[in-house]
Design a protein around this motif. Structure first.
Motif, PDB file in Angstrom:
ATOM      1  N   ILE A  31      -9.366  13.087  10.572  1.00 20.31           N
ATOM      2  CA  ILE A  31      -9.807  13.571  10.720  1.00 20.31           C
ATOM      3  C   ILE A  31     -10.775  13.994  11.777  1.00 20.31           C
ATOM      4  O   ILE A  31     -10.065  12.295  13.114  1.00 20.31           O
ATOM      5  N   ALA A  32     -10.970  14.748  12.867  1.00 17.73           N
ATOM      6  CA  ALA A  32     -11.046  15.106  14.059  1.00 17.73           C
ATOM      7  C   ALA A  32     -11.887  13.717  14.607  1.00 17.73           C
ATOM      8  O   ALA A  32     -12.631  14.294  13.812  1.00 17.73           O
ATOM      9  N   ALA A  33     -12.071  14.341  16.535  1.00 18.35           N
ATOM     10  CA  ALA A  33     -12.138  13.477  17.186  1.00 18.35           C
ATOM     11  C   ALA A  33     -13.324  12.526  16.114  1.00 18.35           C
ATOM     12  O   ALA A  33     -14.512  12.056  16.739  1.00 18.35           O
ATOM     13  N   THR A  34     -12.162  11.063  15.769  1.00 16.00           N
ATOM     14  CA  THR A  34     -13.261   9.923  15.478  1.00 16.00           C
ATOM     15  C   THR A  34     -12.613   8.846  15.901  1.00 16.00           C
ATOM     16  O   THR A  34     -11.532   8.872  15.310  1.00 16.00           O
ATOM     17  N   ASP A  35     -13.748   8.159  16.343  1.00 19.69           N
ATOM     18  CA  ASP A  35     -12.600   6.700  16.425  1.00 19.69           C
ATOM     19  C   ASP A  35     -12.999   5.630  15.693  1.00 19.69           C
ATOM     20  O   ASP A  35     -13.723   3.996  15.764  1.00 19.69           O
TER      21      ASP A  35
ATOM     22  N   LEU B  93       0.802  -1.174  -0.113  1.00 15.81           N
ATOM     23  CA  LEU B  93       0.097   0.247   0.166  1.00 15.81           C
ATOM     24  C   LEU B  93       0.722   1.056   0.021  1.00 15.81           C
ATOM     25  O   LEU B  93       1.738   1.348   0.630  1.00 15.81           O
ATOM     26  N   ASP B  94       0.284   2.093  -0.739  1.00 15.52           N
ATOM     27  CA  ASP B  94       1.071   3.598   0.068  1.00 15.52           C
ATOM     28  C   ASP B  94       0.580   4.168   0.352  1.00 15.52           C
ATOM     29  O   ASP B  94      -0.816   4.469   1.060  1.00 15.52           O
ATOM     30  N   ALA B  95       2.045   4.476   1.789  1.00 17.08           N
ATOM     31  CA  ALA B  95       1.199   5.547   2.922  1.00 17.08           C
ATOM     32  C   ALA B  95       1.202   7.011   2.833  1.00 17.08           C
ATOM     33  O   ALA B  95       1.241   7.765   4.107  1.00 17.08           O
ATOM     34  N   SER B  96       0.665   7.331   1.317  1.00 14.02           N
ATOM     35  CA  SER B  96       1.018   9.042   1.188  1.00 14.02           C
ATOM     36  C   SER B  96      -0.475   9.255   1.229  1.00 14.02           C
ATOM     37  O   SER B  96      -0.695  10.480   1.065  1.00 14.02           O
ATOM     38  N   ARG B  97      -1.243   8.016   0.974  1.00 14.94           N
ATOM     39  CA  ARG B  97      -2.283   7.880   0.768  1.00 14.94           C
ATOM     40  C   ARG B  97      -3.000   8.135   2.339  1.00 14.94           C
ATOM     41  O   ARG B  97      -4.798   7.910   2.055  1.00 14.94           O
ATOM     42  N   LEU B  98      -2.587   7.589   2.930  1.00 13.97           N
ATOM     43  CA  LEU B  98      -3.354   6.706   3.775  1.00 13.97           C
ATOM     44  C   LEU B  98      -4.398   7.577   4.917  1.00 13.97           C
ATOM     45  O   LEU B  98      -4.046   8.466   4.957  1.00 13.97           O
ATOM     46  N   VAL B  99      -4.986   7.131   5.497  1.00 11.41           N
ATOM     47  CA  VAL B  99      -6.173   8.265   5.841  1.00 11.41           C
ATOM     48  C   VAL B  99      -5.958   7.726   8.020  1.00 11.41           C
ATOM     49  O   VAL B  99      -7.198   6.293   8.131  1.00 11.41           O
ATOM     50  N   THR B 100      -6.384   8.295   9.000  1.00 13.43           N
ATOM     51  CA  THR B 100      -6.322   8.211  10.016  1.00 13.43           C
ATOM     52  C   THR B 100      -7.122   9.441  10.418  1.00 13.43           C
ATOM     53  O   THR B 100      -6.475  10.543  10.277  1.00 13.43           O
ATOM     54  N   PRO B 101      -7.512   8.910  11.278  1.00  4.66           N
ATOM     55  CA  PRO B 101      -8.178   9.909  12.778  1.00  4.66           C
ATOM     56  C   PRO B 101      -7.724  10.081  14.095  1.00  4.66           C
ATOM     57  O   PRO B 101      -6.502   9.871  14.430  1.00  4.66           O
ATOM     58  N   GLU B 102      -8.538  11.416  14.214  1.00  4.68           N
ATOM     59  CA  GLU B 102      -7.380  12.049  16.445  1.00  4.68           C
ATOM     60  C   GLU B 102      -8.407  10.909  17.589  1.00  4.68           C
ATOM     61  O   GLU B 102      -9.838  11.301  16.810  1.00  4.68           O
ATOM     62  N   GLN B 103      -8.451   9.686  17.325  1.00  7.21           N
ATOM     63  CA  GLN B 103      -9.085   9.507  18.165  1.00  7.21           C
ATOM     64  C   GLN B 103      -9.271   9.580  19.655  1.00  7.21           C
ATOM     65  O   GLN B 103      -8.520  10.052  20.236  1.00  7.21           O
ATOM     66  N   VAL B 104     -10.717   9.395  20.151  1.00 13.77           N
ATOM     67  CA  VAL B 104     -10.383  10.301  21.475  1.00 13.77           C
ATOM     68  C   VAL B 104     -12.302   9.270  22.001  1.00 13.77           C
ATOM     69  O   VAL B 104     -12.245   9.677  23.499  1.00 13.77           O
TER      70      VAL B 104
END
Length: 275
Positions: free
Chosen positions: A105-109, A70-81
């Motif tokens: 991505i803010a405040a998302t689990d 996979l391409d790490a530049s395309r990964l999507v990750t959230p701010e886990q709260v």
């Protein structure tokens, strides 16, 4: 169905579920070996929010995702709260949080997507990674099941979001419950016990053990399985690694076993491009 752990590149270990068809999606649950981070984050720390050197984390992400193809530049990750909020990810979000935590991505689990070649990545160190794959509607997701998210039924709510957004059917969805702190090690206080008893009435025997008088241990794996089965996911479609991160903290990061300052493993999933 089974959980398998093995080397996917020199020095890099990763877990996977054989129940997830490899022709539909790529997925992995990283170990802590094979990276460049120094102690106490040694060595394959994949989180940008725990105090590690950002350049080391970015290198680790590139190594691990490349090992998955996979391409790490395309990964999507959230701010886990430790909440229950999910987000649908589209191609417009490609790269969110890949290089800077502030861009997550803010405040998302929990994240879900039906976009191909778009890696979703969430971070863990004892909390429960829950992966979802709908091979019929071609959709994937990951949820962060710490005790707060689990008692709020984040796993079930992520499935409901997949139903709403993608038309996923309960009988089609496959679930993998990844390595997390197990009932062998997860001692909790009376407040947590009371919350789980209220949320999962009638399931005390599955959820709680008392290894010694006054010490109650919680089974997060079971709590996530119970809520998914109550929603209607077939039992046979739920695969549990049953691997304790605290018992195995030489291989996985464990917040408790590592004394509260450590790196993070990741759960990653991405739909493959259709040929």
């Amino acid at each position: 169905m089974s959980f398998q752990l093995g080397q996917i590149a020199p020095g890099i270990w990763s877990g996977s579920f054989s129940s997830f068809p490899a022709g539909v999606a790529v997925h992995g649950l990283s170990g802590r070996l094979g990276g460049v981070s120094d102690a106490p984050y040694a060595s394959l720390d994949l989180a940008l929010h725990v105090g590690d050197v950002p350049s080391a984390v970015i290198e680790n992400r590139q190594r691990y995702l490349a090992a998955l193809g996979l391409d790490a530049s395309r990964l999507v990750t959230p701010e886990q709260v430790h909440g229950e909020t999910s987000a649908r990810v589209t191609a417009a979000e490609a790269g969110r949080g890949a290089l800077a935590y502030a861009d997550s991505i803010a405040a998302t689990d929990a994240l879900i997507t039906d976009e191909e070649d778009l890696p979703l990545l969430l971070c863990f160190a004892d909390c429960t990674p829950i992966l979802f794959l709908d091979p019929v509607r071609r959709a994937v997701g990951i949820a962060h099941g710490g005790w707060k998210g689990t008692v709020r039924r984040i796993a079930a709510k992520t499935v409901q979001r997949m139903q709403q957004d993608f038309g996923s059917r309960l009988e089609d969805i496959l679930v993998g419950i990844g390595p997390a702190i197990g009932p062998c090690c997860y001692e909790v206080g009376s407040e947590v016990v009371d919350r789980f008893r209220a949320a999962f009435p009638g399931h005390d025997e599955e959820l709680f053990t008392e290894p010694q008088a006054g010490s109650v241990h919680l089974n997060l794996w079971a709590a996530n399985r119970i809520q998914l089965e109550e929603l209607g996911i077939p039992h046979a479609h739920i695969d549990c690694a049953a691997v304790c991160t605290a018992c195995n903290h030489a291989i996985f990061y464990s917040y408790r076993a590592d004394g509260g300052r450590t790196g993070r493993m990741a759960a990653v999933i991405a739909l493959k491009k259709q040929s």
